[in-house]
Motif scaffolding. Structure first.
Motif, PDB file in Angstrom:
ATOM      1  N   PRO A  14       0.792  -1.239   0.000  1.00  0.00           N
ATOM      2  CA  PRO A  14       0.000   0.000   0.000  1.00  0.00           C
ATOM      3  C   PRO A  14       0.816   1.277   0.000  1.00  0.00           C
ATOM      4  N   LEU A  16      -0.326   4.787   1.648  1.00  0.00           N
ATOM      5  CA  LEU A  16      -1.751   4.687   1.930  1.00  0.00           C
ATOM      6  C   LEU A  16      -2.025   3.557   2.920  1.00  0.00           C
ATOM      7  N   GLU A  17      -3.219   3.566   3.481  1.00  0.00           N
ATOM      8  CA  GLU A  17      -3.680   2.434   4.273  1.00  0.00           C
ATOM      9  C   GLU A  17      -4.266   1.398   3.311  1.00  0.00           C
ATOM     10  N   GLY A  18      -4.055   0.119   3.575  1.00  0.00           N
ATOM     11  CA  GLY A  18      -4.552  -0.866   2.612  1.00  0.00           C
ATOM     12  C   GLY A  18      -4.789  -2.232   3.214  1.00  0.00           C
ATOM     13  N   TRP A  22      -4.572  -4.891  -4.044  1.00  0.00           N
ATOM     14  CA  TRP A  22      -4.744  -4.236  -2.753  1.00  0.00           C
ATOM     15  C   TRP A  22      -5.865  -3.210  -2.844  1.00  0.00           C
ATOM     16  N   VAL A  32      -6.811   0.205  -1.332  1.00  0.00           N
ATOM     17  CA  VAL A  32      -6.053   1.256  -0.650  1.00  0.00           C
ATOM     18  C   VAL A  32      -6.861   2.548  -0.573  1.00  0.00           C
TER      19      VAL A  32
END
Length: 262
Positions: free
Chosen positions: A150, A153-155, A240, A242
């Protein structure tokens, strides 16, 4: 122009005290003690250089200065509420904006989204074909990307990172290349596709063999349009989901992510 620092918490206490003309009832509304209300009011008076309340035999009264500030203050609070509502409108709970590769949407996401939709009637889905689209400009809730992690970013990874060589029956001689295909070193592609989706379509059409992420070919393998030429192997990249951290705090994003990863 530099903005004047506003003691917003004290102003909120002042508004409550002015409505009730009682520090005790203001304290009940704000879930604090009457002493805390008195401290905030005194601090605000010191900050402004005016007296806002006076105590009389009949109780608490607003001074002329205190009365003069109320209407503009309450109009300001109303504008704050409108501002928050405007910011939240872009992330309305009845709308999802998702950036996702077209081939992954067709083969993996759309059937799952259809199941989720059955339990969330009335929700609108906006699908953006460019999975690299800017989150702010496109007002995205989240994106799905074929990446090795990610990054900033959050993922959450939607499926195991595996790839497999596939071809339609009788179409194993030629190779189909695409960015990130990870073909064997001795492979000589007859087709250079621009994306995994184009490579998938070319393989299903019988134009040769290629290497694709397992989630992308599961349906085609199951219904016989493609055949796996070897067992799947580990891959560096995976699909992913994200998004920036603020999106992950959204209840609607949490709900869909939980469904997709169940």
């Amino acid at each position: 122009m530099k903005r004047t620092h506003l003691p917003l918490n004290a102003l909120r206490v002042y508004d409550a005290a002015a409505r009730h003309l009682s520090f005790t009832r203001a304290a009940d509304e704000l879930a604090v003690t009457p002493a805390a209300v008195g401290q905030q009011i005194r601090a605000l008076e010191d900050h402004l250089g005016v007296v806002l309340f006076r105590r009389t035999s009949k109780g608490l009264e607003l001074t002329g200065e205190g009365q003069a500030g109320l209407d503009p203050l309450r109009e300001g609070f109303l504008r704050f509420e409108e501002s928050v509502a405007a910011m939240q409108a872009g992330q309305a709970s009845d709308r999802y904006t998702i950036a996702v590769p077209g081939e992954f949407y067709a083969e993996w996401l759309s059937p799952r989204l259809a199941q989720f939709q059955a339990g969330t009637p009335g929700v609108v889905y906006a699908i953006v074909a460019d999975e690299t689209a800017d989150f702010t400009e496109a007002n995205l809730d989240f994106a799905i990307r074929l990446i090795d992690g990610p990054g900033d970013l959050e993922g959450v990874q939607l499926a195991p990172a595996r790839r497999v060589s596939v071809a339609a029956d009788g179409a194993r001689d030629a190779w189909i290349d695409w960015p990130g295909a990870a073909l064997p070193e001795d492979a000589k592609p007859c087709i250079k596709a621009g994306s995994a989706g184009q490579a998938l379509a070319s393989a299903i059409a019988g134009m040769g063999q290629t290497v694709l992420p397992v989630p992308l070919v599961e349906t085609a393998l199951a219904d016989g349009r493609l055949t796996a030429l070897e067992d799947p192997v580990e891959s560096r990249r995976a699909y992913w989901l994200v998004a920036p951290l603020p999106q992950w705090r959204s209840k609607k994003v949490k709900a869909l992510v939980e469904f997709l990863t169940a």
